[in-house]
Design a protein around this motif. Structure first.
Motif, PDB file in Angstrom:
ATOM      1  N   VAL A  33       0.919  -1.244   0.004  1.00 21.21           N
ATOM      2  CA  VAL A  33      -0.077   0.144   0.045  1.00 21.21           C
ATOM      3  C   VAL A  33       0.919   1.253  -0.017  1.00 21.21           C
ATOM      4  N   THR A  62      -7.358  -1.306   8.596  1.00 18.36           N
ATOM      5  CA  THR A  62      -7.201  -2.587   7.431  1.00 18.36           C
ATOM      6  C   THR A  62      -8.122  -3.618   7.922  1.00 18.36           C
ATOM      7  N   VAL A  76      -3.367  -2.904  -6.203  1.00 14.45           N
ATOM      8  CA  VAL A  76      -3.737  -2.257  -5.092  1.00 14.45           C
ATOM      9  C   VAL A  76      -4.339  -0.934  -5.883  1.00 14.45           C
ATOM     10  N   VAL A  91      -8.193   5.851   0.461  1.00 18.12           N
ATOM     11  CA  VAL A  91      -8.838   4.518   0.614  1.00 18.12           C
ATOM     12  C   VAL A  91      -8.329   3.585  -0.419  1.00 18.12           C
ATOM     13  N   PHE A  92      -7.900   2.327   0.108  1.00 19.91           N
ATOM     14  CA  PHE A  92      -7.254   1.455  -0.797  1.00 19.91           C
ATOM     15  C   PHE A  92      -8.087   0.125  -0.827  1.00 19.91           C
ATOM     16  N   ALA A  93      -7.921  -0.836  -1.851  1.00 19.12           N
ATOM     17  CA  ALA A  93      -8.570  -1.992  -1.871  1.00 19.12           C
ATOM     18  C   ALA A  93      -7.506  -2.799  -2.680  1.00 19.12           C
ATOM     19  N   VAL A  94      -7.370  -4.164  -2.156  1.00 19.09           N
ATOM     20  CA  VAL A  94      -6.260  -4.960  -2.968  1.00 19.09           C
ATOM     21  C   VAL A  94      -6.863  -6.267  -3.250  1.00 19.09           C
ATOM     22  N   GLN A  95      -6.771  -6.758  -4.419  1.00 17.70           N
ATOM     23  CA  GLN A  95      -7.393  -7.804  -4.868  1.00 17.70           C
ATOM     24  C   GLN A  95      -6.462  -8.526  -5.780  1.00 17.70           C
ATOM     25  N   PRO A 101     -10.978 -10.416  -3.485  1.00 17.84           N
ATOM     26  CA  PRO A 101     -10.681  -9.391  -2.769  1.00 17.84           C
ATOM     27  C   PRO A 101      -9.650  -9.826  -1.535  1.00 17.84           C
ATOM     28  N   ASP A 104      -8.479  -4.503   2.249  1.00 20.65           N
ATOM     29  CA  ASP A 104      -8.873  -2.935   2.037  1.00 20.65           C
ATOM     30  C   ASP A 104      -8.783  -2.131   3.259  1.00 20.65           C
ATOM     31  N   ARG A 106      -7.979   2.176   4.844  1.00 21.05           N
ATOM     32  CA  ARG A 106      -7.807   3.550   4.562  1.00 21.05           C
ATOM     33  C   ARG A 106      -6.480   3.774   5.484  1.00 21.05           C
TER      34      ARG A 106
END
Length: 135
Positions: A33, A62, A76, A91-95, A101, A104, A106
């Motif tokens: 991230v 997280t 990311v 904000v973040f989302a990792v897949q 997924p 995720d 912030r």
């Protein structure tokens, strides 16, 4: 969200990111991230660290959803959520590349003047770059 800026970085889980079972350690995943945040800054031509600027993380939340394993390719995705006087929340989302997924959350960074070691207002040029669509 206060910005439509969005940024995606793809990175594989490397052997050095994993434990003996081949599962990525949560602390290494958070490095992914931070790398994506720095990549976003560089693409937006925002200084990451210089004589007048540094961006320490002051808050991180997280939620983990799935294990990340050796050689998984992770996307990311970051978006600017809020730009304050001296802080930035993303904000973040990792897949995984298959769409699974992984986690995720912030992250909030504080703009500081390294010579003062204290919060300082985000410069107007930087503020404009943060609120501009990602390049």
């Amino acid at each position: 969200m206060s910005s439509s800026a969005s940024h995606i970085v793809t990175r594989p889980v490397r052997f050095s990111d994993t434990d003996a079972a081949g599962v990525a350690h949560f602390s290494r995943l958070l490095v992914f991230v931070e790398e994506a945040v720095h990549d976003f800054f560089q693409r937006q031509k925002i200084p990451v660290f210089d004589a007048a600027t540094a961006w320490p993380i002051v808050s991180l939340q997280t939620d983990f959803k799935a294990a990340c394993r050796f050689e998984d390719k992770l996307d990311v995705a970051l978006s600017v959520d809020r730009v304050g006087t001296s802080s930035l929340t993303m904000v973040f989302a990792v897949q995984k590349s298959d769409g699974t997924p992984c986690f995720d959350g912030r992250v909030t960074l504080c703009h500081i003047d390294p010579s003062q070691s204290a919060a300082s207002p985000i410069p107007e040029k930087t503020r404009n770059a943060l609120l501009a669509p990602a390049v």
